[in-house]
Design a protein around this motif. Structure first.
Motif, mmCIF file in Angstrom:
data_model
loop_
_atom_site.group_PDB
_atom_site.id
_atom_site.type_symbol
_atom_site.label_atom_id
_atom_site.label_comp_id
_atom_site.label_asym_id
_atom_site.label_seq_id
_atom_site.Cartn_x
_atom_site.Cartn_y
_atom_site.Cartn_z
ATOM 1 N N ILE A 11 0.234 -2.723 0.681
ATOM 2 C CA ILE A 11 0.773 -2.540 -0.664
ATOM 3 C C ILE A 11 2.214 -3.012 -0.672
ATOM 4 C CG2 ILE A 11 1.373 -0.878 -2.453
ATOM 5 C CD1 ILE A 11 -0.942 0.865 -1.520
ATOM 6 N N GLY A 12 2.458 -4.145 -1.314
ATOM 7 C CA GLY A 12 3.802 -4.704 -1.395
ATOM 8 C C GLY A 12 4.413 -4.889 -0.028
ATOM 9 N N THR A 13 5.642 -4.415 0.126
ATOM 10 C CA THR A 13 6.324 -4.479 1.421
ATOM 11 C C THR A 13 6.408 -3.099 2.055
ATOM 12 O OG1 THR A 13 8.464 -4.235 0.307
ATOM 13 C CG2 THR A 13 7.693 -6.482 0.730
ATOM 14 N N SER A 14 5.609 -2.147 1.547
ATOM 15 C CA SER A 14 5.606 -0.789 2.079
ATOM 16 C C SER A 14 4.841 -0.747 3.397
ATOM 17 C CB SER A 14 4.962 0.173 1.080
ATOM 18 O OG SER A 14 3.546 0.005 1.067
ATOM 19 N N ASP A 15 4.770 0.450 3.987
ATOM 20 C CA ASP A 15 3.980 0.609 5.204
ATOM 21 C C ASP A 15 2.579 1.130 4.913
ATOM 22 O OD1 ASP A 15 4.552 3.187 4.459
ATOM 23 O OD2 ASP A 15 5.295 3.838 6.421
ATOM 24 N N LEU A 16 2.173 1.116 3.646
ATOM 25 C CA LEU A 16 0.859 1.611 3.250
ATOM 26 C C LEU A 16 -0.168 0.492 3.264
ATOM 27 C CD1 LEU A 16 1.788 3.861 0.177
ATOM 28 C CD2 LEU A 16 1.645 4.515 2.586
ATOM 29 N N GLU A 17 -1.316 0.758 3.845
ATOM 30 C CA GLU A 17 -2.432 -0.176 3.821
ATOM 31 C C GLU A 17 -3.601 0.480 3.102
ATOM 32 O OE1 GLU A 17 -3.409 -1.715 7.653
ATOM 33 O OE2 GLU A 17 -1.655 -3.047 7.680
ATOM 34 N N THR A 18 -4.046 -0.159 2.036
ATOM 35 C CA THR A 18 -5.100 0.402 1.204
ATOM 36 C C THR A 18 -6.415 -0.336 1.393
ATOM 37 O OG1 THR A 18 -5.819 0.798 -1.075
ATOM 38 C CG2 THR A 18 -4.360 -1.070 -0.725
ATOM 39 N N ARG A 42 -17.677 11.630 0.774
ATOM 40 C CA ARG A 42 -17.881 11.464 2.217
ATOM 41 C C ARG A 42 -18.419 10.074 2.525
ATOM 42 N NH1 ARG A 42 -20.838 15.835 3.259
ATOM 43 N NH2 ARG A 42 -19.090 17.072 4.078
ATOM 44 N N TYR A 43 -19.364 9.605 1.723
ATOM 45 C CA TYR A 43 -19.910 8.252 1.923
ATOM 46 C C TYR A 43 -18.822 7.205 1.746
ATOM 47 C CZ TYR A 43 -22.512 3.966 1.149
ATOM 48 O OH TYR A 43 -22.964 2.673 1.235
ATOM 49 N N ALA A 44 -18.020 7.350 0.691
ATOM 50 C CA ALA A 44 -16.948 6.385 0.444
ATOM 51 C C ALA A 44 -15.980 6.334 1.628
ATOM 52 C CB ALA A 44 -16.209 6.750 -0.837
ATOM 53 N N LEU A 45 -15.594 7.478 2.145
ATOM 54 C CA LEU A 45 -14.694 7.522 3.301
ATOM 55 C C LEU A 45 -15.329 6.859 4.510
ATOM 56 C CD1 LEU A 45 -13.427 11.160 2.788
ATOM 57 C CD2 LEU A 45 -11.913 9.171 2.972
ATOM 58 N N ASP A 46 -16.600 7.125 4.745
ATOM 59 C CA ASP A 46 -17.294 6.528 5.891
ATOM 60 C C ASP A 46 -17.361 5.015 5.792
ATOM 61 O OD1 ASP A 46 -17.703 8.999 7.009
ATOM 62 O OD2 ASP A 46 -19.792 9.192 6.346
ATOM 63 N N ARG A 47 -17.356 4.493 4.560
ATOM 64 C CA ARG A 47 -17.431 3.040 4.387
ATOM 65 C C ARG A 47 -16.034 2.402 4.333
ATOM 66 N NH1 ARG A 47 -20.966 2.720 6.419
ATOM 67 N NH2 ARG A 47 -20.068 0.739 7.026
ATOM 68 N N ARG A 82 -5.786 14.966 6.619
ATOM 69 C CA ARG A 82 -4.884 14.440 5.598
ATOM 70 C C ARG A 82 -4.390 13.045 5.946
ATOM 71 N NH1 ARG A 82 -2.815 12.012 2.495
ATOM 72 N NH2 ARG A 82 -1.179 12.503 0.976
ATOM 73 N N ASP A 83 -4.193 12.748 7.210
ATOM 74 C CA ASP A 83 -3.666 11.428 7.562
ATOM 75 C C ASP A 83 -4.735 10.347 7.582
ATOM 76 O OD1 ASP A 83 -5.036 12.181 9.823
ATOM 77 O OD2 ASP A 83 -3.349 12.008 11.205
ATOM 78 N N ALA A 84 -5.963 10.702 7.176
ATOM 79 C CA ALA A 84 -7.050 9.719 7.169
ATOM 80 C C ALA A 84 -7.216 9.058 5.804
ATOM 81 C CB ALA A 84 -8.362 10.389 7.571
ATOM 82 N N TYR A 85 -6.433 9.485 4.820
ATOM 83 C CA TYR A 85 -6.552 8.875 3.499
ATOM 84 C C TYR A 85 -5.189 8.853 2.810
ATOM 85 C CZ TYR A 85 -6.410 13.652 1.635
ATOM 86 O OH TYR A 85 -6.031 14.935 1.321
ATOM 87 N N LEU A 86 -5.106 8.052 1.749
ATOM 88 C CA LEU A 86 -3.907 7.944 0.926
ATOM 89 C C LEU A 86 -4.178 8.557 -0.437
ATOM 90 C CD1 LEU A 86 -2.958 4.196 1.648
ATOM 91 C CD2 LEU A 86 -2.136 6.239 2.848
ATOM 92 N N ALA A 87 -3.232 9.342 -0.916
ATOM 93 C CA ALA A 87 -3.345 9.937 -2.247
ATOM 94 C C ALA A 87 -2.339 9.271 -3.172
ATOM 95 C CB ALA A 87 -3.095 11.438 -2.188
ATOM 96 N N SER A 88 -2.839 8.752 -4.287
ATOM 97 C CA SER A 88 -2.004 8.133 -5.304
ATOM 98 C C SER A 88 -1.947 9.064 -6.506
ATOM 99 C CB SER A 88 -2.582 6.771 -5.714
ATOM 100 O OG SER A 88 -1.862 6.202 -6.775
ATOM 101 N N VAL A 89 -0.758 9.552 -6.839
ATOM 102 C CA VAL A 89 -0.579 10.570 -7.873
ATOM 103 C C VAL A 89 0.096 9.952 -9.094
ATOM 104 C CG1 VAL A 89 0.617 12.725 -8.445
ATOM 105 C CG2 VAL A 89 -0.486 12.455 -6.209
ATOM 106 N N LYS A 90 -0.405 10.271 -10.287
ATOM 107 C CA LYS A 90 0.186 9.774 -11.529
ATOM 108 C C LYS A 90 1.362 10.651 -11.965
ATOM 109 C CE LYS A 90 -1.961 6.104 -13.202
ATOM 110 N NZ LYS A 90 -3.401 6.220 -13.221
ATOM 111 N N LEU A 91 2.434 10.004 -12.395
ATOM 112 C CA LEU A 91 3.578 10.696 -12.985
ATOM 113 C C LEU A 91 3.826 10.087 -14.364
ATOM 114 C CD1 LEU A 91 6.036 10.817 -9.933
ATOM 115 C CD2 LEU A 91 4.551 12.642 -10.773
ATOM 116 N N TRP A 92 4.210 10.929 -15.319
ATOM 117 C CA TRP A 92 4.281 10.493 -16.702
ATOM 118 C C TRP A 92 5.727 10.431 -17.173
ATOM 119 C CZ3 TRP A 92 -0.337 8.735 -17.517
ATOM 120 C CH2 TRP A 92 -1.414 9.338 -16.870
ATOM 121 N N ASP A 118 1.254 9.792 -1.046
ATOM 122 C CA ASP A 118 1.534 8.529 -0.369
ATOM 123 C C ASP A 118 2.056 7.501 -1.364
ATOM 124 O OD1 ASP A 118 0.361 9.144 2.401
ATOM 125 O OD2 ASP A 118 -1.264 9.681 1.039
ATOM 126 N N LEU A 119 1.533 7.562 -2.571
ATOM 127 C CA LEU A 119 1.901 6.614 -3.623
ATOM 128 C C LEU A 119 1.987 7.396 -4.926
ATOM 129 C CD1 LEU A 119 2.199 3.505 -4.361
ATOM 130 C CD2 LEU A 119 -0.262 3.558 -4.825
#
Length: 320
Positions: A11-18, A42-47, A82-92, A118-119
């Protein structure tokens, strides 16, 4: 059942890989049986899906919503670290005040069980009384506090994004890394236009959203749930293209939904396509779009779907 394991992109020049596909939460989990939702995630994570879009989507005067609360329960039931996935949170932006975004973020954490994002993605810019400098400074503070790792925007204009990046560079802090943009077979004018091409050329990333137009581009031309805004008022014209999309999909040995997802994956700046699914079979189909793209080829696919570009010449490529 597809065996494709999703590739990851920075993602951009960040250290996040999506992962190439991300799973959204708007009007999703509150329409599902809980056990089915756990199995689907669970299926989505496994894939290989590792990015989840989570937001507090309730509006004043509207019924309360709980899809983000359910998402938190689903993730606990799945038992994923928790470190196995990235959470993207909306802010308004509507809720940005003297205390900045921190109250919104705290509320999102309370509802989801997260302790960090994470994002974060800033919602549409509909206020003219908010200084962009204040947004950049506030987000830099949240980053320094370890509450967020990177940030981006949702459906902002190219010029406002350039201004955010300029301000951040002057301050020596990280600027926006990604734009969540409406991108589909029908809505292409902004992501495929010159203003955003310049940003993408400088290392900025895109997350495709609203890729099925609330299910319309999957062949469901009379959706029963709330769907996103209609820039350019082209939704009726989009509905009119659906028979042609279905016919092309059949010729390619696929479905309209899979064709629509595969198209978004063909954009070179698109690091992840945000999809919503309420059935495991839909996740399977979405992941299978990568196989379709590889089989047909990006250039050929983009050529075949050219007739379905509805907002060309109607929506300003600069963005809102």
């Amino acid at each position: 059942m597809t065996s494709t394991l999703l590739p990851r992109r920075r993602i951009g020049t960040s250290d996040l890989e999506t992962s190439a596909l991300s799973l959204g939460s708007w009007h999703i989990f509150d329409r599902m049986d809980f056990a089915d939702a756990v199995a689907m995630v669970r299926y989505a994570l496994d894939r290989g899906v590792n990015l989840f879009d989570v937001g507090v989507y309730g509006l004043p005067g509207k019924p309360p919503v709980f899809t983000d609360v359910l998402w938190g329960s689903i993730m606990r039931a799945v038992g994923v670290p928790r470190d196995a996935y990235l959470a993207s949170v909306k802010l308004w932006i509507e809720g940005f005040g003297e205390e900045g975004f921190k109250p919104q973020l705290d509320n999102a954490f309370l509802r989801t069980g997260l302790d960090r994002a994470d994002l974060v993605i800033l919602g549409d810019l509909r206020r003219d009384d908010v200084r962009l400098e204040d947004l950049v400074d506030d987000l830099a503070g949240l980053t320094d506090a370890g509450l967020i790792r990177a940030w981006g925007v949702n459906n902002w204009s190219a010029s406002n994004i350039r201004e955010l990046r300029r301000i951040a560079a002057e301050r020596g802090v990280a600027g926006p890394q990604i734009a969540q943009l409406k991108y589909s077979l029908a809505r292409r004018s902004i992501p495929d236009g010159e203003p955003f091409a310049e940003l993408f050329g400088a290392g900025f990333s895109m997350q495709s959203s609203d890729v099925l137009e609330g299910g319309i581009l999957a062949g469901r031309t009379a959706p029963t749930r709330e769907i996103g805004r209609d820039p350019g008022s082209v939704r009726e014209a989009i509905v009119a293209t659906v028979p042609g999309i279905v016919e092309l999909a059949e010729k390619l040995g696929t479905t309209a939904a899979q064709l629509a997802v595969a198209f978004t994956l063909s954009h070179p700046a698109n690091v992840t396509t945000l999809v919503g699914a309420t059935r495991l079979e839909q996740v399977e189909q979405n992941i299978g779009a990568l196989d379709l793209l590889e089989r047909v080829g990006a250039d050929e696919l983009r050529s075949l779907v050219e007739p379905f570009w509805v907002d060309r010449g109607i929506v300003d490529p600069e963005g809102p």
